[in-house]
Motif scaffolding. Structure first.
Motif, PDB file in Angstrom:
ATOM      1  N   GLU A 122       1.896   9.295  -6.163  1.00 10.63           N
ATOM      2  CA  GLU A 122       2.316  10.530  -5.954  1.00 10.63           C
ATOM      3  C   GLU A 122       1.645  11.134  -4.518  1.00 10.63           C
ATOM      4  N   ASN A 123       1.458  10.073  -3.746  1.00 10.23           N
ATOM      5  CA  ASN A 123       0.905  10.511  -2.444  1.00 10.23           C
ATOM      6  C   ASN A 123       1.936   9.946  -1.429  1.00 10.23           C
ATOM      7  N   GLN A 124       3.148  10.293  -1.317  1.00  6.80           N
ATOM      8  CA  GLN A 124       4.092   9.971  -0.424  1.00  6.80           C
ATOM      9  C   GLN A 124       4.000  10.623   0.901  1.00  6.80           C
ATOM     10  N   LEU A 125       3.367  11.866   0.608  1.00  5.06           N
ATOM     11  CA  LEU A 125       2.889  12.357   2.221  1.00  5.06           C
ATOM     12  C   LEU A 125       2.180  11.693   2.921  1.00  5.06           C
ATOM     13  N   ILE A 126       1.337  10.758   2.241  1.00  2.00           N
ATOM     14  CA  ILE A 126       0.062  10.036   3.136  1.00  2.00           C
ATOM     15  C   ILE A 126       0.965   8.802   3.728  1.00  2.00           C
ATOM     16  N   VAL A 127       2.001   8.379   3.117  1.00  2.00           N
ATOM     17  CA  VAL A 127       2.800   7.470   3.899  1.00  2.00           C
ATOM     18  C   VAL A 127       3.289   7.895   5.204  1.00  2.00           C
ATOM     19  N   LEU A 128       3.686   8.997   5.137  1.00  3.21           N
ATOM     20  CA  LEU A 128       4.586   9.674   6.407  1.00  3.21           C
ATOM     21  C   LEU A 128       3.222   9.954   7.299  1.00  3.21           C
ATOM     22  N   TYR A 129       2.201  10.381   6.948  1.00  4.23           N
ATOM     23  CA  TYR A 129       1.132  10.910   7.832  1.00  4.23           C
ATOM     24  C   TYR A 129       0.426   9.465   8.206  1.00  4.23           C
ATOM     25  N   LEU A 130       0.500   8.200   7.580  1.00  4.40           N
ATOM     26  CA  LEU A 130       0.068   7.182   8.068  1.00  4.40           C
ATOM     27  C   LEU A 130       0.817   6.387   9.147  1.00  4.40           C
ATOM     28  N   LEU A 131       1.960   6.634   8.859  1.00  7.76           N
ATOM     29  CA  LEU A 131       3.034   6.113  10.015  1.00  7.76           C
ATOM     30  C   LEU A 131       3.073   6.810  11.068  1.00  7.76           C
ATOM     31  N   PHE A 186       0.746  -1.313   0.173  1.00 10.05           N
ATOM     32  CA  PHE A 186       0.085   0.019  -0.072  1.00 10.05           C
ATOM     33  C   PHE A 186       1.046   1.216  -0.021  1.00 10.05           C
ATOM     34  N   PHE A 187       1.910   1.348   0.757  1.00 10.33           N
ATOM     35  CA  PHE A 187       2.770   2.477   0.612  1.00 10.33           C
ATOM     36  C   PHE A 187       3.239   2.529  -0.586  1.00 10.33           C
ATOM     37  N   PHE A 188       3.629   1.566  -1.185  1.00 10.91           N
ATOM     38  CA  PHE A 188       4.460   1.755  -2.625  1.00 10.91           C
ATOM     39  C   PHE A 188       3.347   2.188  -3.590  1.00 10.91           C
ATOM     40  N   TYR A 189       1.981   1.751  -3.358  1.00  6.63           N
ATOM     41  CA  TYR A 189       0.749   2.107  -4.170  1.00  6.63           C
ATOM     42  C   TYR A 189       0.678   3.872  -4.190  1.00  6.63           C
ATOM     43  N   LEU A 190       0.770   4.267  -2.720  1.00 15.26           N
ATOM     44  CA  LEU A 190       0.794   5.528  -2.559  1.00 15.26           C
ATOM     45  C   LEU A 190       1.882   6.306  -2.909  1.00 15.26           C
ATOM     46  N   ILE A 191       2.966   5.828  -3.005  1.00 16.82           N
ATOM     47  CA  ILE A 191       4.263   6.793  -3.525  1.00 16.82           C
ATOM     48  C   ILE A 191       4.156   6.679  -5.166  1.00 16.82           C
ATOM     49  N   LYS A 192       3.696   5.531  -5.798  1.00 16.07           N
ATOM     50  CA  LYS A 192       3.325   5.479  -7.285  1.00 16.07           C
ATOM     51  C   LYS A 192       2.502   6.457  -7.687  1.00 16.07           C
ATOM     52  N   TYR A 239       7.444  -8.812  -4.846  1.00 14.17           N
ATOM     53  CA  TYR A 239       7.562  -8.784  -6.437  1.00 14.17           C
ATOM     54  C   TYR A 239       6.493  -7.965  -6.824  1.00 14.17           C
ATOM     55  N   LYS A 240       5.264  -7.971  -6.175  1.00 11.45           N
ATOM     56  CA  LYS A 240       4.274  -6.970  -6.679  1.00 11.45           C
ATOM     57  C   LYS A 240       4.533  -5.450  -6.554  1.00 11.45           C
ATOM     58  N   SER A 241       5.212  -5.177  -5.488  1.00 10.53           N
ATOM     59  CA  SER A 241       5.341  -4.038  -4.984  1.00 10.53           C
ATOM     60  C   SER A 241       6.437  -3.297  -6.110  1.00 10.53           C
ATOM     61  N   ILE A 242       7.636  -4.098  -6.257  1.00 10.60           N
ATOM     62  CA  ILE A 242       8.297  -3.649  -7.271  1.00 10.60           C
ATOM     63  C   ILE A 242       7.755  -3.595  -8.637  1.00 10.60           C
ATOM     64  N   ALA A 243       7.248  -4.474  -9.008  1.00  8.01           N
ATOM     65  CA  ALA A 243       6.466  -4.158 -10.344  1.00  8.01           C
ATOM     66  C   ALA A 243       5.588  -3.297 -10.368  1.00  8.01           C
ATOM     67  N   ALA A 282      12.132  10.721  -0.472  1.00  4.39           N
ATOM     68  CA  ALA A 282      13.064   9.819  -0.234  1.00  4.39           C
ATOM     69  C   ALA A 282      12.540   9.233   1.190  1.00  4.39           C
ATOM     70  N   GLY A 283      12.086   9.961   2.187  1.00  2.00           N
ATOM     71  CA  GLY A 283      11.889   9.343   3.339  1.00  2.00           C
ATOM     72  C   GLY A 283      10.749   8.168   3.368  1.00  2.00           C
ATOM     73  N   ALA A 284       9.678   8.457   2.465  1.00  2.27           N
ATOM     74  CA  ALA A 284       8.661   7.550   2.179  1.00  2.27           C
ATOM     75  C   ALA A 284       9.243   6.219   1.377  1.00  2.27           C
ATOM     76  N   ILE A 285      10.026   6.524   0.379  1.00  2.00           N
ATOM     77  CA  ILE A 285      10.666   5.460  -0.231  1.00  2.00           C
ATOM     78  C   ILE A 285      11.531   4.505   0.773  1.00  2.00           C
ATOM     79  N   PHE A 286      12.196   5.295   1.829  1.00  2.00           N
ATOM     80  CA  PHE A 286      13.269   4.481   2.536  1.00  2.00           C
ATOM     81  C   PHE A 286      12.564   3.652   3.608  1.00  2.00           C
ATOM     82  N   LEU A 287      11.499   4.462   4.201  1.00  2.00           N
ATOM     83  CA  LEU A 287      10.689   3.582   5.208  1.00  2.00           C
ATOM     84  C   LEU A 287       9.810   2.487   4.510  1.00  2.00           C
TER      85      LEU A 287
END
Length: 228
Positions: free
Chosen positions: A101-110, A93-99, A213-217, A152-157
């Motif tokens: 362009e909702n990476q800020l939501i990843v940080l908010y969720l964490l 789900f995090f990678f979906y958000l990043i894909k 695999y699905k996340s990277i794909a 970068a923070g969203a990708i890293f985490l």
């Protein structure tokens, strides 16, 4: 988002996450993010099945513990089953958000997961320390609104959650072969179902690899392999 190459950022942060998370102290500090997600999976399933959460603990060793009370063996089985799949699902789900362009939501969720655990669940010393400091780091990243740092923070985490969900499942599989009585969730599932711990650990490992695999794909727009 156009001033840097996303693929380069991804590969650099993948290397950093794999190296950093295997170093003493600081590596374990960051790996606790996956522990928090894992234990939150147990806690959420407990609430979903109308059980009671007695305590949640996060340790500097990256281990965690969620003690619950439930009304039936079936509910106990669901609670024991929830941790590893929840980590894998969160990573995807995090990678979906990043894909998207909702990476800020990843940080908010964490931040949300951290604060909810801090307020309602975690009571051991290291767990409280980790949740406060981790939340503070995330809030600082959000506050300064630096686009690259947020990305970068969203990708890293997300990479830490993804890679550690795979590595921890593989580690559980090894333990379930060598010392099944110490195999954590897999051992609990054997108690509730009678099915050997190695079956459950293998299931967790296969699921984690598939989600990886699905996340990277998803991130790289790789066409899915048939049946995968």
């Amino acid at each position: 988002m156009e001033s840097y190459d996303k693929q380069t950022v991804f590969y650099v942060l993948l290397g950093i996450s794999l190296l950093l998370t295997r170093t003493p102290v600081i590596g374990k500090y960051f790996r606790v993010v996956n522990t928090m997600i894992h234990e939150s999976g147990h806690a959420l399933m407990t609430l979903f099945t109308s059980g009671s959460i007695l305590k949640v603990e996060l340790f500097s060793s990256t281990e965690g513990d969620t003690v619950t009370k439930s009304s039936s063996r079936f509910c106990q089985m669901l609670i024991a089953l929830a941790g590893y799949p929840f980590s894998s699902a969160a990573a995807y789900f995090f990678f979906y958000l990043i894909k998207t362009e909702n990476q800020l939501i990843v940080l908010y969720l964490l931040v949300a997961f951290s604060l909810l655990n801090l307020i309602f669940l975690v009571r051991n010393g290291y767990g409280i320390f980790w949740l406060i400091t981790f939340s503070a780091l995330l809030i600082l990243a959000i506050y300064f609104k630096n686009e690259f740092i947020i990305y970068a923070g969203a990708i890293f985490l997300s990479l830490i959650v993804l890679t550690d969900s795979i590595i921890s499942a593989f580690h559980l599989f090894i333990i379930s072969i060598a010392k099944p009585q110490n195999a954590g969730d897999a051992k609990n599932l054997k108690t509730f179902t009678g099915i050997p711990a190695v079956f459950w650990s293998l299931l967790f490992m296969v699921l984690a690899l598939w989600v990886g695999y699905k996340s990277i794909a998803l991130f790289f727009n790789i066409p899915s392999i048939p049946f995968l």
